[in-house]
Scaffold this motif. Sequence first.
Motif, mmCIF file in Angstrom:
data_model
loop_
_atom_site.group_PDB
_atom_site.id
_atom_site.type_symbol
_atom_site.label_atom_id
_atom_site.label_comp_id
_atom_site.label_asym_id
_atom_site.label_seq_id
_atom_site.Cartn_x
_atom_site.Cartn_y
_atom_site.Cartn_z
ATOM 1 N N UNK A 259 1.005 -1.288 0.019
ATOM 2 C CA UNK A 259 0.007 0.053 0.219
ATOM 3 C C UNK A 259 0.923 1.165 0.102
ATOM 4 N N UNK A 260 2.204 1.053 -0.051
ATOM 5 C CA UNK A 260 3.134 2.447 -0.338
ATOM 6 C C UNK A 260 3.003 2.835 -1.860
ATOM 7 N N UNK A 261 2.473 3.835 -2.225
ATOM 8 C CA UNK A 261 2.237 4.164 -3.629
ATOM 9 C C UNK A 261 3.659 3.980 -4.338
ATOM 10 N N UNK A 262 4.480 4.883 -3.918
ATOM 11 C CA UNK A 262 5.924 4.715 -4.836
ATOM 12 C C UNK A 262 6.599 3.253 -4.772
ATOM 13 N N UNK A 263 6.359 2.681 -3.745
ATOM 14 C CA UNK A 263 6.952 1.406 -3.786
ATOM 15 C C UNK A 263 6.572 0.406 -4.460
ATOM 16 N N UNK A 264 4.894 0.563 -4.461
ATOM 17 C CA UNK A 264 4.050 -0.561 -5.391
ATOM 18 C C UNK A 264 4.612 -0.214 -6.547
ATOM 19 N N UNK A 265 4.394 0.992 -7.186
ATOM 20 C CA UNK A 265 4.805 1.008 -8.666
ATOM 21 C C UNK A 265 6.129 0.804 -9.154
ATOM 22 N N UNK A 266 6.972 0.879 -8.196
ATOM 23 C CA UNK A 266 8.510 0.857 -8.540
ATOM 24 C C UNK A 266 8.503 -0.661 -8.797
ATOM 25 N N UNK A 267 8.290 -1.333 -7.693
ATOM 26 C CA UNK A 267 8.207 -2.905 -7.792
ATOM 27 C C UNK A 267 7.624 -3.505 -8.819
ATOM 28 N N UNK A 268 6.298 -3.049 -9.251
ATOM 29 C CA UNK A 268 5.548 -3.675 -10.196
ATOM 30 C C UNK A 268 6.427 -3.441 -11.541
ATOM 31 N N UNK A 269 6.780 -1.945 -11.758
ATOM 32 C CA UNK A 269 7.585 -1.848 -13.087
ATOM 33 C C UNK A 269 8.818 -2.567 -13.047
ATOM 34 N N UNK A 270 9.554 -2.547 -12.111
ATOM 35 C CA UNK A 270 10.967 -3.389 -12.052
ATOM 36 C C UNK A 270 10.702 -4.920 -12.283
ATOM 37 N N UNK A 271 9.372 -5.493 -12.184
ATOM 38 C CA UNK A 271 9.180 -6.802 -12.484
ATOM 39 C C UNK A 271 9.332 -7.021 -13.749
ATOM 40 N N UNK A 272 9.443 -6.260 -14.857
ATOM 41 C CA UNK A 272 9.331 -6.528 -16.070
ATOM 42 C C UNK A 272 7.944 -6.934 -16.925
ATOM 43 N N UNK A 273 8.199 -7.471 -17.966
ATOM 44 C CA UNK A 273 7.214 -8.024 -18.975
ATOM 45 C C UNK A 273 6.261 -6.632 -19.376
ATOM 46 N N UNK A 274 5.203 -6.530 -19.407
ATOM 47 C CA UNK A 274 4.228 -5.609 -19.762
ATOM 48 C C UNK A 274 4.232 -4.387 -18.883
ATOM 49 N N UNK A 275 5.176 -3.728 -18.652
ATOM 50 C CA UNK A 275 5.376 -2.674 -17.522
ATOM 51 C C UNK A 275 4.635 -1.820 -17.495
ATOM 52 N N UNK A 276 4.070 -1.136 -18.589
ATOM 53 C CA UNK A 276 3.110 0.139 -18.763
ATOM 54 C C UNK A 276 1.876 -0.636 -18.029
ATOM 55 N N UNK A 277 1.193 -1.571 -18.718
ATOM 56 C CA UNK A 277 -0.020 -2.101 -18.449
ATOM 57 C C UNK A 277 0.180 -2.514 -16.604
ATOM 58 N N UNK A 278 1.162 -3.347 -16.519
ATOM 59 C CA UNK A 278 1.176 -3.752 -15.197
ATOM 60 C C UNK A 278 1.263 -2.518 -13.995
ATOM 61 N N UNK A 279 2.026 -1.427 -14.531
ATOM 62 C CA UNK A 279 2.253 -0.350 -13.444
ATOM 63 C C UNK A 279 0.782 0.249 -13.348
ATOM 64 N N UNK A 280 0.055 0.383 -14.704
ATOM 65 C CA UNK A 280 -0.967 1.145 -14.685
ATOM 66 C C UNK A 280 -2.265 0.581 -13.749
#
Length: 470
Positions: A398-419
């Motif tokens: 539930x930390x906004x910055x950490x959640x988006x950072x981890x999601x995008x750093x996970x790879x694959x469809x990074x913009x869709x997953x981050x969104x």
Amino acid sequence: MVGARASARRIPAPALRGGRGHPGGVVTIESAFFGHHEADPRALLYYEWCQRAESGYAVEDFAEEVRDLTHTDRTIPAACWRLLDRVEQAPRLPDWPYTEWVDAPWSVNPADIEQDSVPGLAELELLDRIHGGWIGRCVGCTLGKPLENGFIWTPARIREYLESNGVYPLRDYVPVDDPLPPEANGRRAWGTATLGRIDGCPRDDDVDYPILGLHLLEQHGAAFAPDDVAALWLERLPFLQTYTAERVAYRNLIDGFVPPDTAIFRNPYREWIGALIRADIHGYTHPGQPRRAAAAAARDASISHVGNGLWAAMWAGALIAAAFTAPGPAAALTVAQSVLPARSRLAVALSEVLDDHRGGLSWEQAVTAIHTRHAHYNWVHAVGNACLIAAGLLWGDADFTRTLALTVQGGWDTDSNGATAGSVVGILTGAAAVPAHWTAPFHDTVHSSVAGYDRTRISDLARRTLRLLV
């Protein structure tokens, strides 16, 4: 979302690998690239073979023929169509352990849908949560946009690039090397979605679809039909701003097909991520009503997806709706899981991520496990990407910055997953709690290819969403 839209090129003859009984053991052929994947017979044959292999059909014996016809510079249409007919007629494997679409078409109507009740949120809090969802989606999409290519931007490559710039883990938008890394050559995203170069939320299909969904609900209400979705696509969405399953469905609409046939006729991308990225608006408009959100997302998805692709949309809609009332991401994910057939590949895969989190794995270990389990899928398939979204939410806590950072750093469809992760964490935190450095470059503006919606104010989208509820 990119999908299979790169230019055609010759691929060396691949090795075959795998075996029966588990999605990770199916025989695979290394990926090919096609310039017009919605119409090229090689693309439709190749990806249909992949889809059948992934979903428990006896297509292993076609592998050599598929490879010979699809990994070529020039297509042989008649031969491709003949082999595609044979692939489509292959029988199911008798020992396949998973629930597939043919087993559970009833799943689009989640049980106990009438038991969902509207949460008692004050109007101002509801607006803040909805606004947080829209902001989170825009931020997550923009953050992931420069790194969106699962063939190239693996988690290791993402980490290497960010560490070389002193910004790992991410705490702000992706910085630009001078000169640009070779992976960025020719990609417009590096000029519109990187640190210091953002002027309004950049245009992306991950943002276009919730905007179009809002217009759909304003025009047709909660009882919209799949035909209404299809008509709006033709009216307001440019064909070349659609990808994979959506582009094939669009092609089918132009050719005179109607839903649900648009989702299945020569559409080998029907279990990819496209329907998942369209589900947010149904979560926004059903706060605290995950089953109703899932049912609405299923209707929207049905023009282009079936099976795990459609179930992923239901899961995302339920997840976003649950975020309005859940105490945290783990609880919201548990609720979202309940709308899925328990033995679907998607449900099993998401359960593994939840188990990894409960078992104390680190985020790095969990992401490695996800990539290992689901490496046989295309990098824009719904199953693996839903797992990365879940991991970003669980370990982001539930930390906004950490959640988006981890999601995008996970790879694959990074913009869709981050969104999608951004929608969830934005609702959990509310717009007022989003750090200002994420929103300042947007100037409260989003760019869109949806006709009539370019340079729309994000705050206006939130207010219009709220008006559908009160």
